[in-house]
Scaffold this motif. Structure first.
Motif, PDB file in Angstrom:
ATOM      1  N   HIS A 126       0.819  -1.205   0.000  1.00  0.00           N
ATOM      2  CA  HIS A 126       0.000   0.000   0.000  1.00  0.00           C
ATOM      3  C   HIS A 126       0.856   1.260   0.000  1.00  0.00           C
ATOM      4  O   HIS A 126       2.012   1.250   0.444  1.00  0.00           O
ATOM      5  CB  HIS A 126      -0.926   0.015   1.222  1.00  0.00           C
ATOM      6  CG  HIS A 126      -1.826  -1.173   1.297  1.00  0.00           C
ATOM      7  ND1 HIS A 126      -2.345  -1.649   2.477  1.00  0.00           N
ATOM      8  CD2 HIS A 126      -2.286  -2.006   0.330  1.00  0.00           C
ATOM      9  CE1 HIS A 126      -3.092  -2.704   2.246  1.00  0.00           C
ATOM     10  NE2 HIS A 126      -3.065  -2.949   0.951  1.00  0.00           N
ATOM     11  N   PHE A 127       0.288   2.335  -0.490  1.00  0.00           N
ATOM     12  CA  PHE A 127       0.962   3.635  -0.474  1.00  0.00           C
ATOM     13  C   PHE A 127       1.020   4.150   0.958  1.00  0.00           C
ATOM     14  O   PHE A 127       0.058   4.041   1.724  1.00  0.00           O
ATOM     15  CB  PHE A 127       0.216   4.627  -1.358  1.00  0.00           C
ATOM     16  CG  PHE A 127       0.898   5.949  -1.518  1.00  0.00           C
ATOM     17  CD1 PHE A 127       2.069   6.056  -2.247  1.00  0.00           C
ATOM     18  CD2 PHE A 127       0.372   7.098  -0.941  1.00  0.00           C
ATOM     19  CE1 PHE A 127       2.713   7.275  -2.403  1.00  0.00           C
ATOM     20  CE2 PHE A 127       0.996   8.321  -1.093  1.00  0.00           C
ATOM     21  CZ  PHE A 127       2.174   8.405  -1.824  1.00  0.00           C
ATOM     22  N   ASN A 128       2.156   4.726   1.344  1.00  0.00           N
ATOM     23  CA  ASN A 128       2.330   5.244   2.706  1.00  0.00           C
ATOM     24  C   ASN A 128       1.727   6.636   2.829  1.00  0.00           C
ATOM     25  O   ASN A 128       2.375   7.654   2.602  1.00  0.00           O
ATOM     26  CB  ASN A 128       3.814   5.260   3.097  1.00  0.00           C
ATOM     27  CG  ASN A 128       4.647   6.161   2.211  1.00  0.00           C
ATOM     28  OD1 ASN A 128       4.468   6.210   0.995  1.00  0.00           O
ATOM     29  ND2 ASN A 128       5.560   6.913   2.820  1.00  0.00           N
ATOM     30  N   GLU A 129       0.465   6.695   3.188  1.00  0.00           N
ATOM     31  CA  GLU A 129      -0.280   7.953   3.209  1.00  0.00           C
ATOM     32  C   GLU A 129       0.291   8.973   4.184  1.00  0.00           C
ATOM     33  O   GLU A 129       0.114  10.183   3.986  1.00  0.00           O
ATOM     34  CB  GLU A 129      -1.750   7.679   3.546  1.00  0.00           C
ATOM     35  CG  GLU A 129      -2.506   6.888   2.487  1.00  0.00           C
ATOM     36  CD  GLU A 129      -2.719   7.675   1.194  1.00  0.00           C
ATOM     37  OE1 GLU A 129      -2.524   8.915   1.211  1.00  0.00           O
ATOM     38  OE2 GLU A 129      -3.084   7.057   0.181  1.00  0.00           O
ATOM     39  N   GLU A 238       8.117  17.255  -5.028  1.00  0.00           N
ATOM     40  CA  GLU A 238       7.877  15.982  -4.361  1.00  0.00           C
ATOM     41  C   GLU A 238       9.164  15.160  -4.366  1.00  0.00           C
ATOM     42  O   GLU A 238      10.024  15.322  -5.237  1.00  0.00           O
ATOM     43  CB  GLU A 238       6.771  15.173  -5.058  1.00  0.00           C
ATOM     44  CG  GLU A 238       5.409  15.836  -5.060  1.00  0.00           C
ATOM     45  CD  GLU A 238       4.311  14.920  -5.598  1.00  0.00           C
ATOM     46  OE1 GLU A 238       4.376  13.694  -5.341  1.00  0.00           O
ATOM     47  OE2 GLU A 238       3.397  15.435  -6.276  1.00  0.00           O
ATOM     48  N   VAL A 239       9.260  14.257  -3.389  1.00  0.00           N
ATOM     49  CA  VAL A 239      10.369  13.308  -3.312  1.00  0.00           C
ATOM     50  C   VAL A 239       9.778  11.948  -2.963  1.00  0.00           C
ATOM     51  O   VAL A 239       8.895  11.858  -2.097  1.00  0.00           O
ATOM     52  CB  VAL A 239      11.403  13.724  -2.241  1.00  0.00           C
ATOM     53  CG1 VAL A 239      12.515  12.680  -2.139  1.00  0.00           C
ATOM     54  CG2 VAL A 239      11.990  15.098  -2.555  1.00  0.00           C
ATOM     55  N   PHE A 240      10.236  10.900  -3.634  1.00  0.00           N
ATOM     56  CA  PHE A 240       9.813   9.553  -3.238  1.00  0.00           C
ATOM     57  C   PHE A 240      10.985   8.589  -3.331  1.00  0.00           C
ATOM     58  O   PHE A 240      11.960   8.824  -4.042  1.00  0.00           O
ATOM     59  CB  PHE A 240       8.612   9.066  -4.063  1.00  0.00           C
ATOM     60  CG  PHE A 240       8.845   8.889  -5.539  1.00  0.00           C
ATOM     61  CD1 PHE A 240       9.333   7.687  -6.062  1.00  0.00           C
ATOM     62  CD2 PHE A 240       8.549   9.920  -6.436  1.00  0.00           C
ATOM     63  CE1 PHE A 240       9.531   7.519  -7.419  1.00  0.00           C
ATOM     64  CE2 PHE A 240       8.739   9.750  -7.803  1.00  0.00           C
ATOM     65  CZ  PHE A 240       9.232   8.553  -8.296  1.00  0.00           C
ATOM     66  N   LEU A 241      10.874   7.495  -2.563  1.00  0.00           N
ATOM     67  CA  LEU A 241      11.904   6.470  -2.494  1.00  0.00           C
ATOM     68  C   LEU A 241      11.373   5.170  -3.082  1.00  0.00           C
ATOM     69  O   LEU A 241      10.164   4.913  -3.049  1.00  0.00           O
ATOM     70  CB  LEU A 241      12.337   6.231  -1.042  1.00  0.00           C
ATOM     71  CG  LEU A 241      12.730   7.454  -0.224  1.00  0.00           C
ATOM     72  CD1 LEU A 241      13.185   7.027   1.167  1.00  0.00           C
ATOM     73  CD2 LEU A 241      13.810   8.269  -0.920  1.00  0.00           C
ATOM     74  N   ILE A 248       6.983   2.214  -4.112  1.00  0.00           N
ATOM     75  CA  ILE A 248       7.158   3.671  -4.030  1.00  0.00           C
ATOM     76  C   ILE A 248       6.693   4.155  -2.662  1.00  0.00           C
ATOM     77  O   ILE A 248       5.588   3.822  -2.222  1.00  0.00           O
ATOM     78  CB  ILE A 248       6.353   4.374  -5.137  1.00  0.00           C
ATOM     79  CG1 ILE A 248       6.963   4.081  -6.513  1.00  0.00           C
ATOM     80  CG2 ILE A 248       6.282   5.888  -4.895  1.00  0.00           C
ATOM     81  CD1 ILE A 248       6.144   4.613  -7.666  1.00  0.00           C
ATOM     82  N   ARG A 249       7.539   4.943  -2.000  1.00  0.00           N
ATOM     83  CA  ARG A 249       7.170   5.545  -0.715  1.00  0.00           C
ATOM     84  C   ARG A 249       7.396   7.051  -0.781  1.00  0.00           C
ATOM     85  O   ARG A 249       8.486   7.517  -1.116  1.00  0.00           O
ATOM     86  CB  ARG A 249       7.966   4.919   0.426  1.00  0.00           C
ATOM     87  CG  ARG A 249       7.689   3.442   0.647  1.00  0.00           C
ATOM     88  CD  ARG A 249       8.405   2.940   1.880  1.00  0.00           C
ATOM     89  NE  ARG A 249       9.844   3.107   1.750  1.00  0.00           N
ATOM     90  CZ  ARG A 249      10.683   3.161   2.788  1.00  0.00           C
ATOM     91  NH1 ARG A 249      10.217   3.108   4.010  1.00  0.00           N
ATOM     92  NH2 ARG A 249      11.982   3.294   2.591  1.00  0.00           N
ATOM     93  N   TRP A 250       6.376   7.773  -0.427  1.00  0.00           N
ATOM     94  CA  TRP A 250       6.399   9.231  -0.462  1.00  0.00           C
ATOM     95  C   TRP A 250       7.164   9.786   0.734  1.00  0.00           C
ATOM     96  O   TRP A 250       7.024   9.333   1.868  1.00  0.00           O
ATOM     97  CB  TRP A 250       4.961   9.747  -0.447  1.00  0.00           C
ATOM     98  CG  TRP A 250       4.771  11.180  -0.060  1.00  0.00           C
ATOM     99  CD1 TRP A 250       5.367  12.268  -0.619  1.00  0.00           C
ATOM    100  CD2 TRP A 250       3.909  11.672   0.967  1.00  0.00           C
ATOM    101  NE1 TRP A 250       4.928  13.419  -0.003  1.00  0.00           N
ATOM    102  CE2 TRP A 250       4.030  13.087   0.972  1.00  0.00           C
ATOM    103  CE3 TRP A 250       3.037  11.080   1.871  1.00  0.00           C
ATOM    104  CZ2 TRP A 250       3.328  13.900   1.845  1.00  0.00           C
ATOM    105  CZ3 TRP A 250       2.330  11.882   2.751  1.00  0.00           C
ATOM    106  CH2 TRP A 250       2.474  13.273   2.739  1.00  0.00           C
TER     107      TRP A 250
END
Length: 276
Positions: A126-129, A238-241, A248-250
């Motif tokens: 899941h996306f890290n909200e 924006e930056v993501f890892l 993908i983690r925001w």
């Protein structure tokens, strides 16, 4: 409770059993590398990318390989180990290679490997909200040669950075290279977005040649690989890892700078969530 198993050179053993000698070169010198694999519903995700990176790492390190060596049987053992450990539906796997036993100028040079497998929570898909809280690690700078692209067993930089990250209560921290440019983080490749354009540090900047990084570059088709100065990152929208386990983690913040996560979320939904 059944003891968890590992696989050592094709033989399954209890993880509590001693399996390497004191002269193992990976233990002595960090002369080894590893892959972190994600197994989902009985299959290795991004298997072709992992195979390509393993073969590239073997070539760069000039490891001797047995006659008729193939990674395919090892990948089969990955799935078998997950079955033995009851995590074939969703697992995190570490596949470690080392270059035999001996000293710096002598040894048997026999390629060895160890497979470990653990259950993986579906939440990793899941996306890290809430976003990640990060900062800069300034004490050790990473080199910018081809060896820096390997997931090396020589990981002192990352263990020291992880301790620094825990001290500051960050989720991860950002690593510089010897050119004073941004390289990567402890466990991930780094991307930044500015004016709807996506960038990531080039491999020549010393970052690990990440599987998820390669997958996204291939899928998106418009990612710019370039040096990343500190001001580029701090001025990003924006930056993501990325890594093979979490996709993908925001990044919500880098020290005192905050970021949005809208396009990062869209990229996750399009390229990661669709896999599950």
């Amino acid at each position: 409770m059944t003891a968890r198993k590992i696989c050592h050179n094709g033989t399954y053993k209890n993880e509590s059993e001693p399996i390497i000698r004191a002269g193992n070169k990976s233990y002595r010198y960090g002369d080894g590398f590893f892959e972190t694999l994600k197994v989902w519903k009985g299959a290795i995700l991004f298997e072709t990318y992992h195979q390509k990176r393993i073969e590239k790492s073997l070539d760069i390190l000039q490891y001797a390989r047995p006659a008729h060596f193939s990674i395919t049987p090892i990948f089969s053992q990955v799935i078998q180990l997950c079955e033995k450990n009851g995590c074939v539906h969703a697992a995190r796997v570490r596949l470690s290679f080392s270059h035999g036993n001996g000293g710096l100028f002598d040894g048997d040079d026999q390629l060895q490997y160890i497979i470990e497998a653990w259950p993986l929570e579906p939440a990793n898909n899941h996306f890290n909200e809430n976003g990640l809280v990060t900062g800069f690690f300034r004490e050790i700078k990473k080199s910018c040669d081809s060896y820096a692209n390997i997931k090396s067993a020589s990981a002192l930089l990352y263990t020291v950075a992880a301790n620094y990250s825990r001290l500051h209560q960050w989720n991860d921290c950002i690593i510089w290279n010897q050119r004073e440019n941004i390289c990567e983080t402890i466990i991930a490749n780094l991307f930044w977005i500015k004016d709807n354009r996506i960038y990531t540090p080039a491999l020549t900047e010393g970052c690990v040649d990440g599987v998820m990084r390669s997958f996204l570059i291939d899928q998106i088709g418009t990612v710019t690989e370039t040096p990343c100065r500190t001001e580029d990152l701090l001025g990003a929208d924006e930056v993501f890892l990325t890594n093979a386990i979490r996709g993908i983690r925001w990044v919500k913040s880098i020290e005192e700078v905050n970021y949005k996560g809208n396009l990062s979320r869209e990229l996750h939904q399009q390229y990661i969530q669709s896999l599950f």
